[in-house]
Write a protein that holds these residues in place. Structure first.
Motif, mmCIF file in Angstrom:
data_model
loop_
_atom_site.group_PDB
_atom_site.id
_atom_site.type_symbol
_atom_site.label_atom_id
_atom_site.label_comp_id
_atom_site.label_asym_id
_atom_site.label_seq_id
_atom_site.Cartn_x
_atom_site.Cartn_y
_atom_site.Cartn_z
ATOM 1 N N THR A 1 1.110 4.043 7.902
ATOM 2 C CA THR A 1 0.578 5.406 7.903
ATOM 3 C C THR A 1 -0.652 5.518 8.777
ATOM 4 O O THR A 1 -0.782 6.450 9.579
ATOM 5 N N GLY B 1 3.541 10.520 -1.209
ATOM 6 C CA GLY B 1 4.486 9.542 -0.695
ATOM 7 C C GLY B 1 3.765 8.485 0.125
ATOM 8 O O GLY B 1 2.694 8.728 0.687
ATOM 9 N N ASP C 1 4.328 7.334 2.968
ATOM 10 C CA ASP C 1 4.199 7.593 4.397
ATOM 11 C C ASP C 1 3.080 8.560 4.729
ATOM 12 O O ASP C 1 2.839 8.860 5.896
ATOM 13 N N GLU D 1 7.649 0.782 1.684
ATOM 14 C CA GLU D 1 6.514 1.541 1.148
ATOM 15 C C GLU D 1 5.213 0.779 1.353
ATOM 16 O O GLU D 1 4.189 1.360 1.750
ATOM 17 N N ILE E 1 -0.034 8.427 -4.467
ATOM 18 C CA ILE E 1 1.232 7.939 -3.896
ATOM 19 C C ILE E 1 2.398 8.792 -4.383
ATOM 20 O O ILE E 1 3.293 9.141 -3.604
ATOM 21 N N GLU E 2 2.371 9.149 -5.661
ATOM 22 C CA GLU E 2 3.453 9.985 -6.203
ATOM 23 C C GLU E 2 3.487 11.352 -5.529
ATOM 24 O O GLU E 2 4.563 11.897 -5.257
#
Length: 338
Positions: A330, A285, A287, A322, A281-282
């Protein structure tokens, strides 16, 4: 239940002994990756998936992933995988007007080593897919430690760099299709090289990027994590690359959830998975990340409900936008499910 040694057996009584109630049961979820299996001693088709998908979490739709199921038994060899798409399209057609919309998107197999000649198979799968065929997965798993490789999905070394294979991948763009990548983490640099030369084709990394922590990697876990992390962060620089978070209940992941007296709780799963999933995720992201069940493969390690509870706990501090991206936005974007 009997399976090959590459898969963990699914033990219903064991799973039932530690199944949790669903957290946040109203949250809409699209399962980005599951299979239908019809193998000796192992049947997991529409009814079996529905039993899991309707067990408490609000699974509104799913993406079916190729699994060697119901290939055509005769006819030209390259065209036989079209049978899987024909079967899935027919078996799930009645579900498209309700919830969950199982196989709202479908990913099949075509032998990309055929180069431009693979186009006839891709077009046949588009025709068979009821408007839901979205892409291809051609497994490329290879490692110097051959004990890691499932004979069903074994591939030659360096397939992602092969000229004919790359010519097959090049056919996806003009048909609007994506490429799903299942490989082991040492192969991620090869995937970077391939994705970089096809910037208009979506590449979706399966199962957090091929986490391997057993056999020759068991004594080098810290080194393996660092190599994996470096490769994933490099891939994240390519805007056409996405990642599925899940698939960490397989034998090769080395978490050994199956060895407990009871199945792991969602807290235990979240703790074990946090370094891998938070890194994804870092780097990418929200998306460009999406959650997957990888059922029935991961069902040997934990109940469906506990897995999704763990995903929810891992993202408890994320913003509403998120979480919407991670749990459905996504996957909807990448596989064009709207």
């Amino acid at each position: 239940m009997s399976t090959t040694s590459n898969y963990l057996p699914v033990r219903s009584d064991w799973l039932a002994s530690g199944t949790e109630a669903a957290l946040e049961p109203d949250m809409p979820i699209i399962d980005a990756h599951h299979h239908f299996y019809e193998r000796p001693g192992w049947t997991y088709l529409v009814d079996e998936y529905l039993e899991d998908a309707r067990s408490g979490h609000n699974i509104t739709a799913s993406v079916f992933m190729q699994a060697l199921t119901r290939y055509r038994p005769s006819g030209p060899e390259p065209m036989r995988p079209v049978g899987e798409i024909e079967y899935v399209a027919g078996a799930t057609a009645p579900l498209q007007s309700g919830e969950p919309q199982v196989a709202k998107g479908m990913v099949g197999y075509a032998d990309l080593r055929r180069g431009p000649a693979v186009r006839d198979v891709l077009e046949a799968e588009l025709d068979a897919g009821d408007g839901r065929f979205r892409g291809v997965r051609h497994l490329v798993t290879w490692d110097a430690d051959q004990t890691l490789v499932n004979p069903i999905s074994a591939a030659p070394r360096g397939l992602l760099l092969d000229r004919d294979y790359r010519a097959g991948v090049a056919e996806l763009r003009s048909l609007g299709l994506s490429y799903d990548a299942w490989l082991f983490f040492p192969q991620l640099p090869e995937l970077f090289d391939l994705a970089k030369v096809h910037p208009d084709t979506p590449f979706i990394i399966n199962h957090c990027g091929g986490v391997v922590r057993i056999a020759s990697y068991a004594s080098r876990r810290a080194e393996a994590f660092d190599a994996w992390s470096s490769s994933m962060r490099a891939l994240a620089l390519l805007p056409n690359v996405y990642v599925k978070m899940g698939g960490l209940g397989m034998r090769i992941n080395g978490f050994e959830f199956e060895k407990g007296e009871r199945p792991p709780s969602s807290d235990e799963l979240a703790q074990a998975w946090k370094p891998w999933m938070h890194t994804c995720i870092e780097a990418f992201g929200a998306d460009r990340c999406m959650f997957e069940s990888n059922f029935p493969v991961d069902k040997g390690s934990y109940p469906f409900s506990n897995g999704w509870n763990a995903f929810k706990k891992l993202t408890a501090q994320a913003s509403a936008d998120e979480r919407e991206a991670l749990f459905r936005g996504t996957v909807s974007k990448v596989y064009r499910l709207t």
